[in-house]
Write a protein that holds these residues in place. Structure first.
Motif, PDB file in Angstrom:
ATOM      1  N   MET A  39     -40.157-111.963  24.564  1.00 57.55           N
ATOM      2  CA  MET A  39     -41.040-113.085  24.332  1.00 57.55           C
ATOM      3  C   MET A  39     -41.452-113.091  22.862  1.00 57.55           C
ATOM      4  N   TYR A  40     -41.721-114.277  22.372  1.00 55.87           N
ATOM      5  CA  TYR A  40     -42.220-114.370  21.005  1.00 55.87           C
ATOM      6  C   TYR A  40     -43.701-114.019  20.974  1.00 55.87           C
ATOM      7  N   VAL A  41     -44.055-113.162  20.044  1.00 54.68           N
ATOM      8  CA  VAL A  41     -45.449-112.785  19.839  1.00 54.68           C
ATOM      9  C   VAL A  41     -46.014-113.622  18.704  1.00 54.68           C
TER      10      VAL A  41
ATOM     11  N   ASN B 269     -43.717-116.700  12.465  1.00 48.89           N
ATOM     12  CA  ASN B 269     -42.649-115.958  11.804  1.00 48.89           C
ATOM     13  C   ASN B 269     -41.502-115.593  12.746  1.00 48.89           C
ATOM     14  N   GLY B 270     -41.565-116.038  13.989  1.00 47.73           N
ATOM     15  CA  GLY B 270     -40.491-115.787  14.938  1.00 47.73           C
ATOM     16  C   GLY B 270     -40.299-114.318  15.272  1.00 47.73           C
TER      17      GLY B 270
ATOM     18  N   CYS C 120     -51.788-114.318  16.784  1.00 50.68           N
ATOM     19  CA  CYS C 120     -50.990-113.346  17.533  1.00 50.68           C
ATOM     20  C   CYS C 120     -51.470-111.908  17.355  1.00 50.68           C
ATOM     21  N   GLU C 121     -52.474-111.696  16.553  1.00 46.00           N
ATOM     22  CA  GLU C 121     -52.908-110.334  16.235  1.00 46.00           C
ATOM     23  C   GLU C 121     -53.253-109.524  17.482  1.00 46.00           C
ATOM     24  N   ASP C 122     -54.013-110.087  18.401  1.00 45.88           N
ATOM     25  CA  ASP C 122     -54.394-109.371  19.622  1.00 45.88           C
ATOM     26  C   ASP C 122     -53.176-109.048  20.481  1.00 45.88           C
ATOM     27  N   THR C 123     -52.268-110.008  20.619  1.00 51.42           N
ATOM     28  CA  THR C 123     -51.071-109.788  21.420  1.00 51.42           C
ATOM     29  C   THR C 123     -50.185-108.729  20.780  1.00 51.42           C
ATOM     30  N   ALA C 124     -50.027-108.781  19.469  1.00 51.30           N
ATOM     31  CA  ALA C 124     -49.225-107.778  18.767  1.00 51.30           C
ATOM     32  C   ALA C 124     -49.826-106.390  18.979  1.00 51.30           C
ATOM     33  N   GLN C 125     -51.134-106.283  18.896  1.00 52.57           N
ATOM     34  CA  GLN C 125     -51.815-105.004  19.112  1.00 52.57           C
ATOM     35  C   GLN C 125     -51.585-104.510  20.529  1.00 52.57           C
TER      36      GLN C 125
END
Length: 62
Positions: free
Chosen positions: A1-3, A7-8, A41-46
């Motif tokens: 999934m894209y986070v 920036n893809g 997307c910061e929270d999802t990336a974390q």
């Protein structure tokens, strides 16, 4: 999934960087431009980073 849609960047790419030794969002950002544009997307990336680290530290059932 894209986070990171800006920036893809996918969750797979983030996990690959974590597998290479990155352990924090800041360290991942040294390799990928995730969470450096709009920041949504910061929270999802974390969560992807923490989840991958946690799953790698679990013992594998025999």
């Amino acid at each position: 999934m894209y986070v990171c849609l800006c920036n893809g960047i996918s969750d797979r790419q983030i996990r690959e960087v974590v597998d290479r030794g990155a352990g924090t969002l800041t360290e991942v950002q040294c390799y990928l431009p995730v969470a450096n544009c709009c920041g949504r997307c910061e929270d999802t990336a974390q969560e992807v980073i923490e989840g991958h680290i946690e799953s790698a530290s679990r013992p594998v059932a025999a």
